[in-house]
Motif scaffolding. Structure first.
Motif, PDB file in Angstrom:
ATOM      1  N   ASP A   1       0.368  -0.751  -0.036  1.00 60.06           N
ATOM      2  CA  ASP A   1       0.080  -0.076  -0.164  1.00 60.06           C
ATOM      3  C   ASP A   1       0.491   0.961  -0.035  1.00 60.06           C
ATOM      4  O   ASP A   1       0.958   1.792  -0.458  1.00 60.06           O
ATOM      5  N   PRO A   2       1.652   1.000   0.800  1.00 59.76           N
ATOM      6  CA  PRO A   2       2.596   2.960   0.745  1.00 59.76           C
ATOM      7  C   PRO A   2       3.483   2.940  -0.903  1.00 59.76           C
ATOM      8  O   PRO A   2       3.416   4.015  -0.841  1.00 59.76           O
ATOM      9  N   ILE A   3       3.716   2.015  -1.127  1.00 56.60           N
ATOM     10  CA  ILE A   3       4.483   1.694  -2.196  1.00 56.60           C
ATOM     11  C   ILE A   3       3.585   2.645  -3.608  1.00 56.60           C
ATOM     12  O   ILE A   3       3.930   2.998  -4.429  1.00 56.60           O
ATOM     13  N   LEU A   4       2.672   1.634  -3.311  1.00 60.40           N
ATOM     14  CA  LEU A   4       1.141   2.293  -4.709  1.00 60.40           C
ATOM     15  C   LEU A   4       0.478   3.612  -3.765  1.00 60.40           C
ATOM     16  O   LEU A   4       0.591   4.356  -5.207  1.00 60.40           O
ATOM     17  N   SER A   5       0.880   4.050  -2.808  1.00 60.59           N
ATOM     18  CA  SER A   5       0.337   5.461  -2.522  1.00 60.59           C
ATOM     19  C   SER A   5       1.160   6.665  -3.196  1.00 60.59           C
ATOM     20  O   SER A   5       1.316   7.684  -3.820  1.00 60.59           O
ATOM     21  N   ALA A   6       2.380   6.659  -2.737  1.00 62.49           N
ATOM     22  CA  ALA A   6       4.038   7.086  -3.083  1.00 62.49           C
ATOM     23  C   ALA A   6       3.761   7.343  -4.952  1.00 62.49           C
ATOM     24  O   ALA A   6       4.504   8.358  -5.053  1.00 62.49           O
ATOM     25  N   TRP A   7       3.680   6.216  -5.444  1.00 69.17           N
ATOM     26  CA  TRP A   7       3.873   6.003  -7.057  1.00 69.17           C
ATOM     27  C   TRP A   7       2.678   6.687  -7.526  1.00 69.17           C
ATOM     28  O   TRP A   7       2.627   7.324  -8.667  1.00 69.17           O
ATOM     29  N   HIS A   8       1.678   6.310  -6.581  1.00 68.15           N
ATOM     30  CA  HIS A   8       0.664   7.146  -7.406  1.00 68.15           C
ATOM     31  C   HIS A   8       0.851   8.917  -7.239  1.00 68.15           C
ATOM     32  O   HIS A   8       0.052   9.702  -8.052  1.00 68.15           O
ATOM     33  N   ALA A   9       1.656   8.726  -5.878  1.00 63.55           N
ATOM     34  CA  ALA A   9       1.577  10.810  -5.863  1.00 63.55           C
ATOM     35  C   ALA A   9       2.595  11.511  -6.634  1.00 63.55           C
ATOM     36  O   ALA A   9       2.426  12.680  -7.029  1.00 63.55           O
ATOM     37  N   ASP A  10       3.014  10.730  -7.433  1.00 64.18           N
ATOM     38  CA  ASP A  10       4.200  10.862  -7.527  1.00 64.18           C
ATOM     39  C   ASP A  10       4.215  10.928  -9.267  1.00 64.18           C
ATOM     40  O   ASP A  10       4.032   9.931  -9.686  1.00 64.18           O
ATOM     41  N   THR A  11       3.302  11.926  -9.728  1.00 59.83           N
ATOM     42  CA  THR A  11       3.291  12.230 -10.990  1.00 59.83           C
ATOM     43  C   THR A  11       3.576  13.147 -12.297  1.00 59.83           C
ATOM     44  O   THR A  11       3.269  13.035 -12.892  1.00 59.83           O
ATOM     45  N   ARG A  12       5.412  13.220 -11.603  1.00 57.63           N
ATOM     46  CA  ARG A  12       6.214  13.641 -12.280  1.00 57.63           C
ATOM     47  C   ARG A  12       7.181  13.602 -13.161  1.00 57.63           C
ATOM     48  O   ARG A  12       7.831  13.525 -14.099  1.00 57.63           O
ATOM     49  N   SER A  13       8.108  12.633 -12.278  1.00 61.30           N
ATOM     50  CA  SER A  13       9.072  12.265 -12.198  1.00 61.30           C
ATOM     51  C   SER A  13       9.050  10.863 -13.602  1.00 61.30           C
ATOM     52  O   SER A  13       7.842   9.869 -13.696  1.00 61.30           O
ATOM     53  N   PRO A  14       9.920  10.716 -13.935  1.00 58.92           N
ATOM     54  CA  PRO A  14       9.898   9.972 -15.450  1.00 58.92           C
ATOM     55  C   PRO A  14       9.852   8.057 -15.368  1.00 58.92           C
ATOM     56  O   PRO A  14      10.235   8.177 -13.937  1.00 58.92           O
ATOM     57  N   ILE A  15       9.086   7.795 -15.410  1.00 59.81           N
ATOM     58  CA  ILE A  15       9.084   6.113 -15.907  1.00 59.81           C
ATOM     59  C   ILE A  15      10.124   5.348 -16.223  1.00 59.81           C
ATOM     60  O   ILE A  15      10.629   5.145 -17.794  1.00 59.81           O
ATOM     61  N   ALA A  16      11.164   4.782 -15.478  1.00 54.26           N
ATOM     62  CA  ALA A  16      11.561   4.168 -15.948  1.00 54.26           C
ATOM     63  C   ALA A  16      10.933   3.422 -17.511  1.00 54.26           C
ATOM     64  O   ALA A  16      10.355   2.461 -17.191  1.00 54.26           O
ATOM     65  N   GLN A  17      12.296   3.279 -18.227  1.00 55.19           N
ATOM     66  CA  GLN A  17      11.944   2.429 -19.739  1.00 55.19           C
ATOM     67  C   GLN A  17      12.648   1.238 -19.748  1.00 55.19           C
ATOM     68  O   GLN A  17      13.866   1.120 -19.710  1.00 55.19           O
ATOM     69  N   TYR A  18      11.912   0.310 -19.938  1.00 55.33           N
ATOM     70  CA  TYR A  18      13.250  -0.933 -20.682  1.00 55.33           C
ATOM     71  C   TYR A  18      12.444  -1.693 -21.958  1.00 55.33           C
ATOM     72  O   TYR A  18      10.927  -1.120 -22.371  1.00 55.33           O
TER      73      TYR A  18
ATOM     74  N   PRO B   1      14.634  -2.836 -16.465  1.00 54.70           N
ATOM     75  CA  PRO B   1      14.945  -1.396 -16.350  1.00 54.70           C
ATOM     76  C   PRO B   1      15.680  -1.657 -15.821  1.00 54.70           C
ATOM     77  O   PRO B   1      16.717  -2.272 -14.531  1.00 54.70           O
ATOM     78  N   VAL B   2      17.644  -0.896 -16.286  1.00 54.99           N
ATOM     79  CA  VAL B   2      18.434  -0.971 -15.649  1.00 54.99           C
ATOM     80  C   VAL B   2      18.622   0.143 -14.055  1.00 54.99           C
ATOM     81  O   VAL B   2      19.833  -0.664 -12.824  1.00 54.99           O
ATOM     82  N   GLU B   3      17.358   0.921 -13.574  1.00 58.60           N
ATOM     83  CA  GLU B   3      17.345   1.257 -12.166  1.00 58.60           C
ATOM     84  C   GLU B   3      17.575   0.189 -11.719  1.00 58.60           C
ATOM     85  O   GLU B   3      17.653   0.467 -10.030  1.00 58.60           O
ATOM     86  N   ALA B   4      16.620  -1.288 -11.713  1.00 55.18           N
ATOM     87  CA  ALA B   4      16.359  -1.992 -10.778  1.00 55.18           C
ATOM     88  C   ALA B   4      17.471  -2.079  -9.818  1.00 55.18           C
ATOM     89  O   ALA B   4      18.123  -3.051  -8.825  1.00 55.18           O
ATOM     90  N   ALA B   5      19.673  -2.323 -10.871  1.00 59.56           N
ATOM     91  CA  ALA B   5      20.347  -2.822 -10.412  1.00 59.56           C
ATOM     92  C   ALA B   5      20.616  -1.422  -8.658  1.00 59.56           C
ATOM     93  O   ALA B   5      21.707  -2.591  -8.088  1.00 59.56           O
ATOM     94  N   THR B   6      19.964  -0.527  -8.551  1.00 54.13           N
ATOM     95  CA  THR B   6      20.167   0.427  -7.685  1.00 54.13           C
ATOM     96  C   THR B   6      19.571  -0.518  -5.832  1.00 54.13           C
ATOM     97  O   THR B   6      19.845   0.348  -5.153  1.00 54.13           O
ATOM     98  N   LEU B   7      18.737  -1.455  -6.532  1.00 53.88           N
ATOM     99  CA  LEU B   7      18.244  -1.655  -5.816  1.00 53.88           C
ATOM    100  C   LEU B   7      19.469  -2.571  -4.906  1.00 53.88           C
ATOM    101  O   LEU B   7      19.016  -3.241  -3.194  1.00 53.88           O
ATOM    102  N   LEU B   8      19.581  -3.384  -5.405  1.00 50.12           N
ATOM    103  CA  LEU B   8      20.925  -4.755  -4.458  1.00 50.12           C
ATOM    104  C   LEU B   8      22.054  -3.526  -3.863  1.00 50.12           C
ATOM    105  O   LEU B   8      22.771  -3.427  -4.785  1.00 50.12           O
ATOM    106  N   GLU B   9      22.376  -3.714  -2.649  1.00 55.63           N
ATOM    107  CA  GLU B   9      23.610  -2.860  -2.173  1.00 55.63           C
ATOM    108  C   GLU B   9      25.195  -4.485  -2.163  1.00 55.63           C
ATOM    109  O   GLU B   9      24.545  -5.341  -2.257  1.00 55.63           O
TER     110      GLU B   9
END
Ligand code: BG6
Length: 519
Positions: free
Chosen positions: A479-496, A503-511
């Motif tokens: 739910d919090p992820i859905l709400s945050a994504w819903h609220a963010d109407t501006r930042s570009p959605i990563a394309q693949y 998307p290459v951006e997924a790599a940023t999750l892995l530390e």
């Protein structure tokens, strides 16, 4: 509309209340009428009717079964029978045997009407009474809600107001398809509406992943083998990756998918169920409430992110034009029925933590997407490296952390990677795999998930269905992820590009130098 009955098996074989059948592998199923709301829909045609056929083929259905299809379109009993025959011929995992198919379809019925209209439920009530009379005894009733979700509450309400949620000492069960809710709030409302008339023990919320043989094998692997449990914790496990990649797009489901997206479509249900089965404590019995109590406990230990944490632990993406399996694929935004400026995610990746004694500190990485390079559902558990390597540095080069890979589909099986010595004079190591493949070990085709689940619902076994509190816990995580994504109407959605690994951006999750497994 006729109220004829059909006998799929020899009636003398398994009498309705015969206690002797207990203990036989094939558990008893009482004579039942199954009512499918949405009987001509995609799910009924592709999955439910073929599953019923395969159960009939195996002699697993009760002696006496009646099938009622309900759809908005006007259709006669014969018209429904022909559609069902066609669907089974097309989608059944085994070619239908004419005699079994005729037996199954002899007694089908069809009612037409809008799913919330009084007229339809008058007819249904009458038909079900007629079927009891013509059968000579009250039948158990299974109402299967394979409609759009906005009708779930209305259908249960109609059944309840007419007292059809109970039946003359027989069982009445309601199977509810996904999506159950749209977010936490709507799931709560839906639970409330459904449980106004029904007892939780009558409600079977489907997650078809739980019916998959390989998903159930996860429990066999963990709880029927002694050597996994000692390492199944934060002391030995470095991290876990759960992947549910699909090469297909959204087909003709833009209407649904545009308002769902990958997080609701696959993560909230199937992927979190896999995570729960992987991480829960051993239940004391493989019994509906014991198992679901354990799943609930572990789901509640997954701390939902605060709004400010979402960007660092969740990545969404959308496919652009590309090539999948040699064919050109359009961008998601160019698919029919999709808005040209759609922000619906077709890819989602998350990093989650299970905050309890067993799992504290172990990251769980989840990713799913449409139009990726191939279909693959797997759980990869990576162990921590050994504490000390005594080999000379050249010998140690090939040493990698052990991995336990459970492949849910395709190529169902389990593989364990080990470090082994490369033959030769020098001590050099490289990973090798120890493999178990369903196909070669059991030489039989696994039943489809829906076969198992329909049978369980008829028997009243809710072990592989989602309980009300569990469904709310699942929504609570996303739910919090859905709400945050819903609220963010501006930042570009990563394309693949369609056909890629996401998307290459997924790599940023892995530390800590970790990487996603190759797709
Ligand atoms: C469904 C989703 O629940 O699961 C679909 O709505 C998805 O979008 C499907 O394709 C995947 O199921 P399976 O059994 O093919 O992995």
């Amino acid at each position: 509309m006729s109220a004829t009955s059909l006998s799929v098996q020899d009636p003398s074989r398994v009498p309705d209340d015969n206690p002797l059948v207990e203990g036989l592998e094939r558990l008893p199923v009482r004579s039942t009428v199954i009512v499918i709301f949405g009987g001509t829909g995609d799910l009924a045609q592709r999955k439910l009717l073929p599953a019923l056929y395969n159960l009939a083929h195996e002699g697993a259905l009760p002696d006496h079964i009646e099938l009622v299809g309900i759809a908005r379109r006007p259709l006669t009993d014969d018209g429904f029978r022909e559609r069902a025959r066609e669907a089974i011929g097309r989608f059944s995992r085994r070619a239908p045997d004419a005699a079994v198919l005729d037996g199954l379809l002899r007694g089908v019925h069809h009612l037409s009407g809008s799913f919330d209209s009084d007229g339809l439920f008058d007819q249904l009530q009458e038909l079900l009474s007629e079927l009891d009379v013509s059968t000579g005894r009250a039948l158990n009733r299974v109402f299967y809600l394979a409609t759009a979700p906005e009708f779930f509450a209305a259908i249960v309400d109609q059944l309840g107001r007419r007292g059809m949620h109970e039946h003359d000492g027989r069982e009445v069960r309601v199977v509810i398809e996904k999506p159950f809710g749209y977010d936490l709030e709507s799931a709560r409302r839906q639970n409330h509406a459904v449980l106004h008339y029904l007892d939780e023990s009558q409600v079977f919320r489907i997650d078809h992943y739980l019916g998959k043989e390989t998903v159930q094998n996860l429990m066999a692997l963990r709880f029927a083998n002694a050597f996994f449990e000692p390492v199944w914790n934060r002391n030995y496990i470095d991290h876990v990756q759960i992947t549910a990649a699909e090469d297909i797009g959204i087909g003709g489901r833009a209407g649904y998918y545009e308002s769902a997206g990958a997080l609701r479509d696959l993560v909230q249900n199937h992927m979190l169920q896999l995570l729960a089965l992987l991480t829960m404590e051993p239940p004391t019995a493989f019994e509906a409430n014991r198992l679901r109590d354990e799943k609930l406990k572990v789901l509640e230990a997954i701390v939902p992110p605060a709004p400010s944490e979402v960007a660092a632990m969740a990545v969404r993406g959308q496919y652009s034009a590309g090539v999948v399996g040699g064919s050109e694929s359009p961008a998601y935004r160019s698919e029919e029925g999709v808005a040209a400026d759609s922000r619906t995610e077709t890819f989602a990746a998350l990093r989650l933590h299970v905050s309890n004694w067993r799992w504290a500190g172990v990251p769980f990485y989840l990713r799913t997407g449409k139009r990726l390079s191939r279909k693959l559902t797997e759980i990869a558990v990576t162990l921590k490296p050994v504490p000390h390597l005594a080999f000379q540095s050249s010998g140690s080069v090939g040493v990698q952390s052990n991995q336990i890979i459970l492949t849910v589909q395709p190529d169902e099986g389990v593989s364990v990677s080990l470090g082994a010595k490369i033959p030769g004079a020098r001590m050099r190591i490289r990973p090798v795999n120890m493999e178990f493949h369903y196909g070669t070990s059991f030489l039989s085709e696994s039943p489809e998930a829906y076969e198992r689940l329909i049978l369980d619902a008829m028997r009243g076994d809710a072990t592989l269905f989602t309980r009300n509190d569990e469904i709310e816990a699942l929504w609570g995580i996303v739910d919090p992820i859905l709400s945050a994504w819903h609220a963010d109407t501006r930042s570009p959605i990563a394309q693949y590009p369609a056909g890629s690994a996401g998307p290459v951006e997924a790599a940023t999750l892995l530390e800590d130098g970790r990487a996603w497994r190759r797709l």
